[in-house]
Design an enzyme around this catalytic site. Structure first.
Site, mmCIF file in Angstrom:
data_model
loop_
_atom_site.group_PDB
_atom_site.id
_atom_site.type_symbol
_atom_site.label_atom_id
_atom_site.label_comp_id
_atom_site.label_asym_id
_atom_site.label_seq_id
_atom_site.Cartn_x
_atom_site.Cartn_y
_atom_site.Cartn_z
ATOM 1 N N HIS A 170 37.288 -77.091 10.842
ATOM 2 C CA HIS A 170 36.668 -75.770 10.772
ATOM 3 C C HIS A 170 35.353 -75.833 11.554
ATOM 4 O O HIS A 170 34.273 -75.852 10.964
ATOM 5 C CB HIS A 170 36.432 -75.448 9.292
ATOM 6 C CG HIS A 170 36.034 -74.041 9.016
ATOM 7 N ND1 HIS A 170 35.395 -73.668 7.863
ATOM 8 C CD2 HIS A 170 36.197 -72.911 9.732
ATOM 9 C CE1 HIS A 170 35.178 -72.361 7.882
ATOM 10 N NE2 HIS A 170 35.643 -71.884 9.006
ATOM 11 N N SER A 220 30.194 -70.715 5.106
ATOM 12 C CA SER A 220 29.992 -69.313 5.484
ATOM 13 C C SER A 220 28.519 -68.924 5.281
ATOM 14 O O SER A 220 27.783 -69.574 4.536
ATOM 15 C CB SER A 220 30.912 -68.405 4.693
ATOM 16 O OG SER A 220 30.779 -68.658 3.328
ATOM 17 N N ASP A 270 35.292 -71.084 15.633
ATOM 18 C CA ASP A 270 35.784 -71.281 14.264
ATOM 19 C C ASP A 270 36.609 -72.543 14.036
ATOM 20 O O ASP A 270 36.465 -73.173 13.004
ATOM 21 C CB ASP A 270 36.601 -70.057 13.822
ATOM 22 C CG ASP A 270 36.745 -69.965 12.312
ATOM 23 O OD1 ASP A 270 35.778 -70.276 11.598
ATOM 24 O OD2 ASP A 270 37.828 -69.592 11.841
ATOM 25 N N ARG A 288 39.738 -62.938 1.982
ATOM 26 C CA ARG A 288 40.656 -63.977 1.543
ATOM 27 C C ARG A 288 40.605 -64.091 0.022
ATOM 28 O O ARG A 288 39.567 -63.861 -0.581
ATOM 29 C CB ARG A 288 40.284 -65.329 2.162
ATOM 30 C CG ARG A 288 40.601 -65.446 3.645
ATOM 31 C CD ARG A 288 40.313 -66.838 4.179
ATOM 32 N NE ARG A 288 38.923 -67.210 4.037
ATOM 33 C CZ ARG A 288 38.440 -67.994 3.092
ATOM 34 N NH1 ARG A 288 39.234 -68.562 2.215
ATOM 35 N NH2 ARG A 288 37.151 -68.258 3.040
ATOM 36 N N ARG A 291 34.849 -56.830 9.905
ATOM 37 C CA ARG A 291 35.140 -57.769 10.999
ATOM 38 C C ARG A 291 35.315 -57.101 12.347
ATOM 39 O O ARG A 291 35.642 -55.914 12.429
ATOM 40 C CB ARG A 291 36.460 -58.494 10.691
ATOM 41 C CG ARG A 291 36.466 -59.319 9.422
ATOM 42 C CD ARG A 291 35.803 -60.650 9.632
ATOM 43 N NE ARG A 291 35.605 -61.398 8.396
ATOM 44 C CZ ARG A 291 35.470 -62.717 8.389
ATOM 45 N NH1 ARG A 291 35.519 -63.423 9.506
ATOM 46 N NH2 ARG A 291 35.245 -63.333 7.247
ATOM 47 N N LYS A 322 43.715 -69.484 9.400
ATOM 48 C CA LYS A 322 43.367 -70.438 8.343
ATOM 49 C C LYS A 322 44.611 -71.164 7.827
ATOM 50 O O LYS A 322 44.559 -72.366 7.544
ATOM 51 C CB LYS A 322 42.651 -69.727 7.201
ATOM 52 C CG LYS A 322 41.391 -68.958 7.620
ATOM 53 C CD LYS A 322 40.351 -69.843 8.274
ATOM 54 C CE LYS A 322 39.032 -69.099 8.472
ATOM 55 N NZ LYS A 322 38.027 -69.928 9.160
ATOM 56 N N TYR A 345 44.984 -58.326 5.039
ATOM 57 C CA TYR A 345 43.636 -58.585 5.561
ATOM 58 C C TYR A 345 43.446 -60.008 6.082
ATOM 59 O O TYR A 345 43.798 -60.990 5.408
ATOM 60 C CB TYR A 345 42.589 -58.328 4.467
ATOM 61 C CG TYR A 345 41.222 -58.013 5.035
ATOM 62 C CD1 TYR A 345 40.874 -56.689 5.336
ATOM 63 C CD2 TYR A 345 40.282 -59.003 5.305
ATOM 64 C CE1 TYR A 345 39.636 -56.380 5.873
ATOM 65 C CE2 TYR A 345 39.039 -58.706 5.842
ATOM 66 C CZ TYR A 345 38.718 -57.388 6.118
ATOM 67 O OH TYR A 345 37.488 -57.073 6.652
ATOM 68 N N CYS A 370 26.039 -69.155 7.393
ATOM 69 C CA CYS A 370 25.051 -69.994 8.075
ATOM 70 C C CYS A 370 24.880 -69.595 9.541
ATOM 71 O O CYS A 370 24.078 -70.204 10.259
ATOM 72 C CB CYS A 370 25.453 -71.464 7.996
ATOM 73 S SG CYS A 370 25.281 -72.164 6.349
HETATM 74 O O1 TSX Z 1 22.593 -67.277 12.353
HETATM 75 C C1 TSX Z 1 21.494 -67.668 11.975
HETATM 76 N N1 TSX Z 1 20.930 -68.776 12.568
HETATM 77 C C2 TSX Z 1 21.688 -69.568 13.579
HETATM 78 C C3 TSX Z 1 21.538 -69.013 14.902
HETATM 79 C C4 TSX Z 1 21.981 -69.620 15.982
HETATM 80 N N2 TSX Z 1 20.849 -66.987 10.964
HETATM 81 C C5 TSX Z 1 21.499 -65.871 10.277
HETATM 82 C C6 TSX Z 1 22.283 -66.392 9.097
HETATM 83 C C7 TSX Z 1 23.183 -65.401 8.469
HETATM 84 C C8 TSX Z 1 24.496 -65.293 9.159
HETATM 85 C C9 TSX Z 1 19.617 -67.393 10.578
HETATM 86 N N3 TSX Z 1 18.788 -66.921 9.638
HETATM 87 C C10 TSX Z 1 19.002 -68.493 11.191
HETATM 88 C C11 TSX Z 1 19.655 -69.203 12.220
HETATM 89 O O2 TSX Z 1 19.132 -70.164 12.768
HETATM 90 N N4 TSX Z 1 17.800 -68.692 10.575
HETATM 91 C C12 TSX Z 1 17.690 -67.725 9.635
HETATM 92 C C13 TSX Z 1 16.540 -67.556 8.714
HETATM 93 C C14 TSX Z 1 15.507 -66.683 9.373
HETATM 94 C C15 TSX Z 1 15.584 -65.310 9.233
HETATM 95 C C16 TSX Z 1 14.633 -64.494 9.833
HETATM 96 C C17 TSX Z 1 13.602 -65.060 10.561
HETATM 97 C C18 TSX Z 1 13.522 -66.428 10.697
HETATM 98 C C19 TSX Z 1 14.487 -67.232 10.103
HETATM 99 N N5 TSX Z 1 12.633 -64.193 11.110
HETATM 100 C C20 TSX Z 1 11.435 -64.513 11.667
HETATM 101 O O3 TSX Z 1 11.044 -65.652 11.713
HETATM 102 C C21 TSX Z 1 10.653 -63.407 12.225
HETATM 103 MN MN MN Z 2 35.791 -69.798 9.496
#
Ligand code: TSX
Ligand code: MN
Length: 586
Positions: A232, A254, A279, A64, A375, A212, A203, A256
């Protein structure tokens, strides 16, 4: 048919001068013909996965483009301080010049589409006109397109979405696999007349105008007018071991892991999560005073990198077949690959790939094999944990609303708002740290109120007021929570919370808080969990849980001061209550 549609088609044919016009009926034969055409033009490469294809975009058309996205309301203050604004007349003149003859040598597709279950009173029919067959086959997965949508429309008015890749095909010229026009890309929304015009990009959100542009930017304006919410947000159903079920809607900026939460696999025995959407939520108040949500989308348009059997096994199952991949890497045996795909499955990094740019890639290459914003597009029907009420016409009743952000300090794992007003404040105060997935500095804290910063079609201050105004006598207000899965140990830099499926413990706390089956610590910042209510068989030390569930007053004071400063940009449109809630305990 629809006289207004007939007239609009004639108008656009005269303006864009396409070689052919194709009214999309939504049939299987039509989809097959379009796919054959996309293979012939080298836009699609068939994959060794049933019904699946790879598309590679132009490297200058990969995401975007917020700096080229405009809200064209009559008054600039109605767009507010967070949107780019142009006067509607000025923008329309500019776009008419761009669209003049822009479909020469191409087929113009007329795509009637319905957002939301066809039988839903809250569903909305719109029409996208596009010269991109790639857009048509993606729309087919993301919305109900064709005859059924036209029938639902009848003789009514509709939102007009006009799209062109902005690269006419001159007589005798050879087409490229991804036509586009990045220099002149412009995406304009006209909320007062219910129109979107998008030129130059093929895209994602720039081109699939149902998502969106319509379901968030224009729909948020309609929702404000008509007293509902276009958000959202993902929607999930959570069931406890006693078989009781509650639905949650959740907004995250984004990076998370919103799609990962939408498809969560529970590790707590007896607890289960089912998916309604990942979404967008359209939410209306029912006659019983409860808030009901529908997912206006019929598919997922998810980010591929990072998706793996470890991070999201449900997504991996969802995309096994009938999926369009865009800008991922291609393996030597005709399959897909992206950074992070092998985590938890012990898949080795391949020695050779074709990168998203279509060139040879080896582990020695300096560039990524898949684009960070690559994607998958897939129908929601492919999701193995689809909620049984996913297509309920009146939607699912929302018991809890979750806001969140990625913050390594300051913001605790979870808190519950003590009132609707404080909950709205939670949404307005949302912040997240930037990651390597987006361009710019990594680790910088950015405000993203309600995760709507790029998607609110009107003045964000008015949007806050609209949220506050939802609280009315006789309404059963959902509980509101704020989560942060991303706290880090200040000494080691390691994540304090395991996240992913362990987030089920946080969902359980929220579920039980809603009918006060579990207690909480009262604080000016909201209700916080007691350590014992989040802990599980020594998975984390008491000290770690303490770090996750406590508030550092000095850090919070700094946070509040910065937030008060941020809120000033909304000027008079900012509801007073939000400014006063930014300074708790003062
Ligand atoms: O999606 C994530 N979530 C939500 C899941 C339902 N991610 C990935 C974010 C990028 C898109 C996460 N990353 C989450 C999370 O709850 N937490 C983390 C951070 C994290 C990364 C690796 C570990 C732990 C936490 N690994 C170990 O503890 C081994
Ligand atoms: Mn979105």
């Amino acid at each position: 048919m629809n006289a207004e549609l007939d007239a609009w088609i004639s108008e656009i044919v005269a303006l864009c001068q396409p070689q052919n016009v194709h009214i999309v009926d939504g049939s299987e034969e039509e989809a097959n013909t379009l796919i054959q055409k996309l293979i012939a033009s080298k836009t699609f490469t068939p994959l060794q996965r049933p019904g699946s294809y790879l598309a590679r975009s132009n490297p200058d058309d990969v995401a975007r483009v917020e700096e080229r996205t405009f809200i064209c309301s009559e008054r600039q203050e109605d767009a507010g301080p967070t949107n780019n604004w142009r006067a509607p007349k000025e923008m329309r003149n500019h776009l008419i010049e761009l669209f003049q003859g822009c479909m020469q040598g191409r087929t113009m597709y007329v795509v009637p589409y319905c957002m939301g279950p066809l039988t839903s009173p809250w569903a909305k029919v719109a029409v996208e006109i596009t010269d991109s067959p790639y857009v048509v086959v993606n729309m087919r997965l993301m919305a109900h397109v064709g005859k059924a949508a036209l029938e639902k429309l009848g003789a009514s008015s509709f939102v007009r979405c006009l799209h062109s890749v902005g690269q006419p095909l001159r007589a005798g010229a050879k087409d490229v696999s991804w036509p586009c026009n990045p220099q002149q890309t412009t995406i304009a929304h006209f909320p007062e007349t219910g129109e979107v015009m998008s030129f130059g990009s093929g895209y994602g959100g720039n081109a699939l105008l149902n998502k969106k542009c319509f379901a968030l930017r224009l729909a948020s304006c309609m929702a404000r007018q008509d007293g509902w919410l276009a958000e959202h947000m993902l929607i999930i159903g959570v069931t406890n071991p006693e078989g009781e079920k509650k639905y949650f809607a959740a907004a995250f900026p984004s990076a998370c892991g919103k799609t990962n939460l939408a498809m969560l696999t529970s590790k707590l025995s007896g607890w289960k999560v089912e998916c309604v959407g990942d979404d967008i939520a359209w939410m209306h108040w029912g006659e019983d005073g409860r808030l009901y949500a529908i997912n206006p989308e019929a598919g997922f348009f998810g980010v591929a990198p990072g998706t793996s059997m470890a991070s999201n096994p449900v997504a991996m199952k969802t995309i096994e077949r009938n999926t369009i991949f865009t800008n991922v890497a291609l393996t030597d045996d005709g399959n897909v690959w992206w950074e992070g795909i092998g985590v938890g499955k012990g898949i080795e990094e391949p020695q050779h790939l074709i990168s998203w740019k279509g060139v040879d890639w080896t582990p020695a290459s300096s560039e990524k094999a898949a684009h960070p914003n690559s994607r998958f597009t897939v129908s929601i029907s492919e999701c193995p944990i689809l909620d049984p009420s996913c297509r309920a016409p009146h939607g699912v009743p929302i018991s809890g609303i979750i806001f969140g952000g990625r913050r390594s300090t300051t913001i605790p794992l979870v808190r519950q708002a003590k009132s609707w007003q404080q909950g709205v404040f939670f949404g307005a105060s949302m912040t997240s740290e930037t990651t390597a997935a987006a361009k710019g500095e990594v680790g910088k804290v950015r405000h993203d109120p309600f995760a709507m910063l790029p998607f609110c079609g009107y003045n964000m201050g008015d949007y806050f007021a609209h949220w506050l105004a939802q609280e009315k006598p006789g309404r059963h207000m959902p509980a509101i929570f704020y989560v942060n899965w991303f706290l880090k140990d200040s000494e080691t830099g390691a994540f304090l919370w395991p996240g992913y499926s362990e987030n089920m413990r946080v969902l359980r706390w929220m579920f039980d808080r809603i009918d006060t089956r579990v207690g909480a610590e009262d604080s000016p910042f909201g209700y916080l969990p007691c350590v014992k209510d989040i802990a599980r068989d020594g998975k984390e030390s008491e000290a770690t849980l303490h770090k996750l569930l406590s508030i550092d007053k000095a850090a919070w004071h700094k946070e509040a001061t910065e937030l008060q400063e941020y809120f000033k940009r909304f000027g008079n449109a900012l509801p007073d209550i939000l400014q006063s809630l930014a300074s708790p305990g003062q």
